[in-house]
Design an enzyme around this catalytic site. Structure first.
Site, short mmCIF file in Angstrom:
data_model
loop_
_atom_site.label_atom_id
_atom_site.label_comp_id
_atom_site.label_asym_id
_atom_site.label_seq_id
_atom_site.Cartn_x
_atom_site.Cartn_y
_atom_site.Cartn_z
CB THR A 1 3.30 -11.30 30.86
OG1 THR A 1 2.40 -10.53 30.07
CG2 THR A 1 4.49 -11.71 30.03
CB SER B 1 8.35 -7.63 38.02
OG SER B 1 9.50 -7.47 37.25
CG HIS B 2 8.49 -3.87 35.54
ND1 HIS B 2 8.24 -5.22 35.38
CD2 HIS B 2 7.60 -3.24 34.77
CE1 HIS B 2 7.25 -5.38 34.53
NE2 HIS B 2 6.84 -4.19 34.15
CG ASP C 1 13.24 -6.25 37.69
OD1 ASP C 1 14.14 -6.96 38.17
OD2 ASP C 1 12.16 -6.71 37.26
CG ASP D 1 11.21 -9.61 39.91
OD1 ASP D 1 11.52 -8.63 39.22
OD2 ASP D 1 10.72 -10.65 39.43
CD GLU E 1 10.73 -11.92 27.85
OE1 GLU E 1 9.67 -11.84 27.23
OE2 GLU E 1 10.79 -11.93 29.09
C1 VG1 Z 1 6.60 -7.51 30.39
C2 VG1 Z 1 7.67 -7.72 29.34
C3 VG1 Z 1 7.98 -9.19 29.20
C4 VG1 Z 1 8.39 -9.75 30.56
C5 VG1 Z 1 7.31 -9.48 31.58
C6 VG1 Z 1 7.69 -9.90 32.98
O1 VG1 Z 1 5.41 -8.14 29.99
O2 VG1 Z 1 7.27 -7.17 28.11
O3 VG1 Z 1 8.99 -9.35 28.24
O4 VG1 Z 1 8.61 -11.13 30.47
O5 VG1 Z 1 7.04 -8.07 31.63
O6 VG1 Z 1 8.88 -9.29 33.37
P1 VG1 Z 1 4.19 -7.36 29.30
O7 VG1 Z 1 3.12 -8.38 29.12
O8 VG1 Z 1 3.84 -6.24 30.22
O9 VG1 Z 1 4.74 -6.82 28.02
V1 VG1 Z 1 9.14 -9.01 35.02
O10 VG1 Z 1 10.63 -8.43 35.20
O11 VG1 Z 1 7.76 -8.26 35.37
O12 VG1 Z 1 8.97 -10.52 35.78
CO CO Z 2 11.19 -8.50 37.14
#
Ligand code: VG1
Ligand code: CO
Length: 543
Positions: free
Chosen positions: A18, A113-114, A277, A279, A363
């Site tokens: 993603t 990210s998170h 989060d 990043d 989102e």
């Molecule tokens: C998750 C979220 C999505 C977001 C992505 C990246 O993806 O659901 O909405 O854009 O993380 O966010 P997934 O495929 O795990 O549902 V971040 O803050 O990681 O850049």
């Molecule tokens: Co993030």
């Protein structure tokens, strides 16, 4: 300049998800793993010699080492200059801001990210294009294809570059310019929001807390909230970025940001709480003993956007990811502007913003942003809320209840089942989809199925098609159940169950979301057989 061409052999698992390529730190530390992926990016993007690149990351474990490798590879691949955040730090929205402000060819952002950090945590890398946004699928797919055939990479042999001081140094024929990671971003925020009004509100006794979760936004929050807006020292908590995020899980939700949640539920709670989060692109907004769902936050911001100077001229349109609630759609309808529904992931908003079709995007996963950059932006959302609060002189809770009274409430929740065996998760999805031919028209209690599909999206700007984006079951009254597999995890599979029910009656707006959604939750479990198929009685995280 001593350029080495290092023989390597392809990996078969470098498929971006993603948001970029995410793997365990140990995977990235394997010989040639990082180098192969970076070379695959450079081979695909076709930067003309002498181009400028932006480079930075969220400071997690392995950030420093990876930055040095990428600098040496950029020099060997003909880049003329790299703008790198001091100590290798740039939040995701700040990197987007810098790419746009200096008109660079693109940028590389190091972040998972998170996802948890530390030596046994996750690492990640993604490429952003010249518009400042995540590379679209046609690029990430080409990078993946390249990585499966790569046989060597180029790197200069040189000592590490000092990154602790602002200024330029040379790395072979390439310039490395170390920049302040906060300054350009803070300046952009000041141009969008009414800092005087927010400052006056804080001076008047308004109290807030911002939880940086020991991730990248500590320095950004410190500079903007405490220094420029005059919030007292201590407003930013967990403000020191740590490579392992203090062993926490830098995901701003009710489960992982528990320290902030306790403060906001406590006896002497501040007026406003927020968290970001790993990043810096996500945000959670809290009032006193009150949680604002990200879907509602997007809708409230859209409805009140003109209160912020940067948005005084109004919005061109809004966009939301498919699983995000339709609360923003209702605002858009009232404003007479378009609302777009895209697949999950910020990369799908880029074309719409570039074409000036939309100004705001959001989102349900705690991501909100606008065309000021091409990433979601955690602190931006916090500042937007502060701007709205300063202008409306209402509490967070009052703003949301009044919003629901006007538009109705899209009661919303997401249930995550993390770390499932991949085949069990795939089995649940297949089982749900197998029932699709028979579902339309069927009744479940008060709900009648209107449609069901596997969401696919045709980009209205470039016509590209993305399929397999989540299983939707829509009901006649606008309620929805969505099943989707995560594309950001690094262990097994994460199944996300998204639930939404529309409640027009203000007398019922105080209901607890889980109770209001209990009927839909039951239907989702009956249809999916999730519990027997996964052996899980409860979700890992409920947001
Ligand atoms: C998750 C979220 C999505 C977001 C992505 C990246 O993806 O659901 O909405 O854009 O993380 O966010 P997934 O495929 O795990 O549902 V971040 O803050 O990681 O850049
Ligand atoms: Co993030």
């Amino acid at each position: 300049m001593n350029i080495q061409t290092v023989p390597s052999s392809p990996f078969d698992d470098q498929k971006p998800g993603t948001s970029g390529l995410r793997k365990k730190v140990s995977v990235f530390q394997a010989p040639h793993y990082l180098e192969n992926f970076v070379q695959s990016i450079f081979d695909i993007i076709g930067a003309v010699p002498g181009s400028t690149l932006v480079l930075g990351g969220d400071g997690r474990y392995y950030n420093r080492e990876a930055i040095q490798v990428i600098l040496k590879m950029a020099a060997a691949n003909g880049f003329g200059k790299v703008l790198v955040g001091r100590d290798g730090i740039l939040s995701t929205p700040a990197a987007s801001c810098v790419i746009r402000k200096y008109g660079t060819f693109g940028g590389i952002i190091l972040s998972a990210s998170h996802n948890p950090g530390g030596s046994d945590g996750d690492f990640g890398i993604k490429y952003n294009t010249a518009n400042g946004g995540p590379a679209p699928e046609k690029i990430t797919e080409a990078v993946f294809a390249r990585s499966r055939a790569l046989e060597s990479y180029r790197i200069v042999e040189a000592p590490d570059v000092a990154l602790d001081r602002i200024g330029a140094t040379a790395l072979g024929d390439m310039a490395v310019e170390v920049i302040d990671p906060v300054a350009d971003y803070a300046e952009l925020m000041e141009s969008l929001f009414d800092f005087d009004a927010i400052r006056a509100m804080i001076r008047g006794g308004f109290r807030l807390r911002f939880d940086a979760m020991h991730a990248v936004t500590g320095p950004y929050g410190g500079e903007i909230l405490e220094k420029r807006l005059g919030a007292p020292a201590g407003t930013v908590i967990n403000g020191e970025p740590l490579p392992d995020f203090g062993k926490g899980h830098p995901d701003p939700n009710l489960t992982y940001a528990h320290e902030l949640v306790e403060i906001m539920n406590g006896a002497d709670a501040p007026d406003f709480g927020a968290a970001s989060d790993g990043d810096g692109d996500r945000n959670m907004i809290l009032g006193r003993r009150f949680f604002v769902t990200p879907s509602d936050s997007l809708a409230v911001i859209a409805a009140n956007a003109t209160l912020a100077p940067g948005y005084a001229a109004g919005l061109a349109g809004v966009a939301r990811s498919m699983p995000t609630s339709a609360a923003a759609d209702r605002v858009a309808a009232k404003l007479g502007i378009p609302c777009y529904e895209t697949p999950t992931g910020w990369k799908f908003f880029g074309n719409l913003m570039d074409a000036e079709k939309v100004t705001l995007c959001g989102e349900e996963s705690f991501g909100t942003g606008s065309s000021h950059v091409r990433e979601k932006d955690g602190l931006w959302a916090v500042l937007f809320w502060l701007n709205i609060l300063a202008k409306k002189s209402l509490s967070v809770e009052e703003i949301v209840y009044r919003h629901w009274a006007e538009y109705g409430r899209n009661v919303y929740s997401r249930h995550d089942y993390e770390g499932l065996p991949s085949d069990a998760a795939a089995g649940v999805m297949a089982h749900v989809e197998s029932q699709f031919p028979a579902l339309p028209g069927q009744r479940f209690g008060g709900y009648q199925v209107k449609f069901c599909d596997d969401f696919s999206y045709t980009d209205p700007i470039d016509g590209s098609v993305s399929t397999g984006q989540g299983l939707r079951i829509g009901f006649e009254d606008g309620s929805r159940i969505v099943f989707r597999l995560s594309g950001t995890g690094t262990e097994g599979a994460t199944l996300r169950l998204y639930l939404e029910a529309f409640e027009p009656d203000p007398a019922k707006h105080h209901a607890d979301a889980q109770q209001a959604l209990a009927g839909l939750i039951g239907i989702a479990h009956d249809l999916s057989q999730l519990k027997p198929r996964t052996g899980r009685e409860q979700p890992t995280v409920i947001t």
